[in-house]
Every structure is written in C-alpha cells, then in structure tokens.
Design a protein around this motif. Structure first.
Motif, mmCIF file in Angstrom:
data_model
loop_
_atom_site.group_PDB
_atom_site.id
_atom_site.type_symbol
_atom_site.label_atom_id
_atom_site.label_comp_id
_atom_site.label_asym_id
_atom_site.label_seq_id
_atom_site.Cartn_x
_atom_site.Cartn_y
_atom_site.Cartn_z
ATOM 1 N N UNK A 247 7.067 -21.218 -13.008
ATOM 2 C CA UNK A 247 8.431 -21.733 -12.971
ATOM 3 C C UNK A 247 9.106 -21.311 -11.666
ATOM 4 N N UNK A 248 8.745 -20.109 -11.201
ATOM 5 C CA UNK A 248 9.394 -19.543 -10.025
ATOM 6 C C UNK A 248 8.383 -18.795 -9.168
ATOM 7 N N UNK A 249 8.555 -18.875 -7.842
ATOM 8 C CA UNK A 249 7.723 -18.133 -6.896
ATOM 9 C C UNK A 249 8.639 -17.329 -5.967
ATOM 10 N N UNK A 250 8.681 -16.001 -6.113
ATOM 11 C CA UNK A 250 9.430 -15.177 -5.158
ATOM 12 C C UNK A 250 8.681 -15.092 -3.833
ATOM 13 N N UNK A 251 9.390 -15.337 -2.742
ATOM 14 C CA UNK A 251 8.829 -15.261 -1.399
ATOM 15 C C UNK A 251 9.300 -13.964 -0.753
ATOM 16 N N UNK A 252 8.402 -12.972 -0.710
ATOM 17 C CA UNK A 252 8.685 -11.699 -0.070
ATOM 18 C C UNK A 252 7.999 -11.634 1.292
ATOM 19 N N UNK A 253 8.605 -10.895 2.216
ATOM 20 C CA UNK A 253 8.000 -10.625 3.516
ATOM 21 C C UNK A 253 7.899 -9.114 3.670
ATOM 22 N N UNK A 254 6.740 -8.655 4.109
ATOM 23 C CA UNK A 254 6.472 -7.223 4.120
ATOM 24 C C UNK A 254 7.536 -6.433 4.879
ATOM 25 N N UNK A 255 8.044 -5.402 4.220
ATOM 26 C CA UNK A 255 8.859 -4.383 4.859
ATOM 27 C C UNK A 255 7.962 -3.154 4.961
ATOM 28 N N UNK A 256 7.459 -2.815 6.147
ATOM 29 C CA UNK A 256 6.541 -1.678 6.272
ATOM 30 C C UNK A 256 7.221 -0.384 5.796
ATOM 31 N N UNK A 257 6.622 0.249 4.788
ATOM 32 C CA UNK A 257 7.230 1.405 4.161
ATOM 33 C C UNK A 257 6.617 2.706 4.678
ATOM 34 N N UNK A 258 7.430 3.683 5.071
ATOM 35 C CA UNK A 258 6.905 4.972 5.524
ATOM 36 C C UNK A 258 6.016 5.613 4.468
ATOM 37 N N UNK A 259 4.887 6.146 4.902
ATOM 38 C CA UNK A 259 3.982 6.840 3.995
ATOM 39 C C UNK A 259 2.959 5.964 3.314
ATOM 40 N N UNK A 260 3.081 4.639 3.476
ATOM 41 C CA UNK A 260 2.102 3.730 2.876
ATOM 42 C C UNK A 260 1.071 3.319 3.928
ATOM 43 N N UNK A 261 -0.080 2.796 3.500
ATOM 44 C CA UNK A 261 -1.081 2.338 4.464
ATOM 45 C C UNK A 261 -0.578 1.233 5.400
ATOM 46 N N UNK A 262 0.498 0.544 5.014
ATOM 47 C CA UNK A 262 1.007 -0.562 5.822
ATOM 48 C C UNK A 262 2.235 -0.166 6.641
ATOM 49 N N UNK A 263 2.489 1.122 6.809
ATOM 50 C CA UNK A 263 3.720 1.539 7.463
ATOM 51 C C UNK A 263 3.822 1.086 8.917
ATOM 52 N N UNK A 264 2.698 0.811 9.563
ATOM 53 C CA UNK A 264 2.727 0.401 10.966
ATOM 54 C C UNK A 264 2.443 -1.083 11.163
#
Length: 349
Positions: A247-264
C-alpha cells in the motif's frame, strides 16, 4: 556524436528496440497504469541529467492520474529505542555497534502525548516503532496498552506499527488491537541484502509481509537508498517491491550514522535521489510513495518540493527515530504552497 545520437543509442535495449523509455512509460504507465519492468526501470535510472525535468513531470502526472492530489501525512514515534540484537549496518540502534544510541523505552503517557501532537498537525497516520528483531510479550503488551490509552484520550488517528519480524499469532494480535498498517522494510534488493544484514534474511522479512497482507492489514514496505547498491540493484529493488504490491513504500536515503559500518558512506546526491523517486513511481503507479528519512540531508528544501512534484504523495513530518527532521509546519506550509491537500482521516478508514 550529437546529443540526439547519444540519446538514441542509450534508448536502444538488447532486443534492438529503440523506443524512447519516457515515451514508452507515458503510454504504458500514464495511460494504462502498468508499471515498468526491471529493464525499463534501469533505463530510467540511467537517464542523463538533461532529461530530469521531463522525467519528473511524467512521474508527477502518473502520481496525479493514479493516486490523486492528496498527500498522506504521518508522524512516527519510537516506543523502544536502541539495543537491537540485529546487525543492520546502517542502523545506530544496533547493539552490535559502538554508536551513541542507548536502549530506552517510552512510557504510555509519552506515547499518548506523541499521538496527540501528531494528530494536531493534521496527520492521519501515527506509527509506533520498536528497535527489535521481533516483539516479545512485554512489547506486545506495551503496544496494546498504548493503543488503548490513545483511544481513551479521544484520538481516532490511524495507528500503524513497525515491530520487526512477526509470528502468525502476533499478526492476529495486532489485527485485534486495531492496527491497520504494518511497516517492515525490505531495505534493499534481495541480491544486496546479505551485504547489509547478516543476522536474518531477506526471505524472513518477506514472510512477515506476506502474513500481514494475508491478514488484511495494509503493507508498508520500502528501504534505504545509498547503502552501496548498484544502479542495477536499485532497479531490482523497485520491481521486487512492485511484486509485493504494498500500500505504501517509504523512500529513505542513507544518513551515515557514527559508529556503524556505513558511517563514512557518501550521501546520495540530489539528482540521483530524485531520479530514483521517479523510477519507483514509474514501477508502482498506484502505490503511495512516502518521503522518509534522509530527504532533508539529500535534497534540502528545493529538492523536497521537486520530489513532491516528481512522484511523491506522502510524507513523514517532524523527527525520525534517531535523527531530527525539519519542523512539521514547514512541510505543511510546503504542501499549501504546492496546492496539495492533506489526505483526511475519514478517507483512510
């Protein structure tokens, strides 16, 4: 080579069909309401920047024809924050990473207050979220008591939940509580998922969504753009979501989070974000596409307006789970300026 010649070459697929992808989308998606397949979505994602205005205009026309001008407004609140045992590499709420988010619970009065504040913005939807693999008895009890307290407060806002992976019994319990929509994001394409999460599978998430759908709740399922996926995997993800028919698709865009593998990781650039929104609209002409986390960072104010005119027809107002959004009134003012009415609560019952 001229620009026209380059475009002709780009529009020719492996079968030798040189039909312009936007012309095809206009006939197939706008006129007939049939979403594009993976190969055509990929062509959309590869369109050059000089065709962006044409693409966004078409996506907006598709949204208006098959969804109408109304915008659904939603607020979200975290009932249980942090301490999650899963290793979703983008998430600061994982207990496996040294991020600054710590485990905390919101009490029932706080939940009621958040629902009241959300309703005051004119929103028709309030989503209760918990950072867990799946709900235990304590969490289910807290949700049950919270919903009852919201109703006792005289608030008739629609209530959605996002509580992780469910058992069949928990699905039935949520239906009995009056939860009308369940959010459980697939996050990314099936082929990319093992690079993002290792503690559970894409298939486990799909099974929860199947049960939710079969139980009659609305399915809310999207993901995050910018987690190292290829453009081919973005096209793959779009059609996998279309197959689910949410019914719905949320469209998120990565916010690099400190301390996570994706922080950079690098932030998704505005044109790529808008191109992705339009591509998802052309893959799912009748689905509600909701601007969610990361839009402020990726798009800014002007980009947000372009997205609303490029396929988006729902929005989260206020703050997100662990990140600040922009003031709700700013988004409501934007909708007024764009002559986009807020979808009334009575229309969602």
């Amino acid at each position: 080579m001229t620009a026209a010649a380059e475009r002709t070459g780009a529009d020719r697929d492996s079968t030798g069909d040189s039909t312009d992808v936007l012309a095809l989308a206009r006939e197939q998606v706008l006129e007939r309401g049939v979403g594009l397949d993976e190969a055509r979505v990929l062509e959309i994602l590869r369109l050059p920047d000089d065709r962006m205005p044409e693409l966004l205009e078409l996506a907006h026309q598709v949204r208006m024809r098959w969804c109408g001008p109304e915008v659904e407004v939603e607020g979200i609140v975290s009932l249980k924050t942090g301490g999650c045992p899963e290793d979703c590499h983008f998430c600061s709420q994982s207990g496996q990473f040294p991020s600054p988010v710590r485990s905390a619970w919101l009490d029932i009065p706080g939940l009621v207050r958040a629902a009241r504040e959300t309703a005051a913005t004119g929103a028709s939807e309030f989503c209760i979220v918990a950072a867990v693999r799946g709900p235990d008895k304590r969490l289910m009890s807290q949700v049950r008591d919270g919903i009852a307290a919201i109703r006792e407060d005289g608030n008739d806002i629609q209530i959605a939940c996002s509580l992780g992976m469910l058992t069949p019994e928990q699905v039935e319990e949520l239906v009995a509580m009056g939860v009308h929509r369940y959010n459980h994001n697939l996050e990314t394409a099936r082929s990319h998922f093992p690079s993002v999460v290792t503690t559970h599978s894409w298939e486990e998430r799909w099974e929860t969504l199947r049960m939710v759908h079969d139980a009659g709740m609305e399915v809310c399922c999207g993901g995050i753009i910018g987690m190292g996926e290829t453009v081919e995997q973005r096209a793959e993800f779009a059609v996998q979501l279309a197959e689910l028919d949410p019914h719905e698709v949320p469209m998120n865009f990565l916010i690099p989070q400190p301390g996570t593998p994706y922080e950079n990781f690098e932030i998704v650039q505005g044109p790529d974000a808008l191109r992705t929104v339009a591509a998802f609209r052309l893959a799912m002409p009748r689905t509600m596409l909701r601007f969610a986390g990361g839009r402020e960072l990726t798009l800014g104010d002007l980009g947000a307006e372009q997205g609303m005119l490029g396929g988006i027809n729902a929005i989260i107002v206020g703050n997100y789970l662990t990140n600040l959004g922009r003031p709700a009134q700013q988004d409501l003012d934007m909708l007024t300026e764009l002559n986009m009415p807020i979808k009334a609560l009575s229309d969602t019952l």
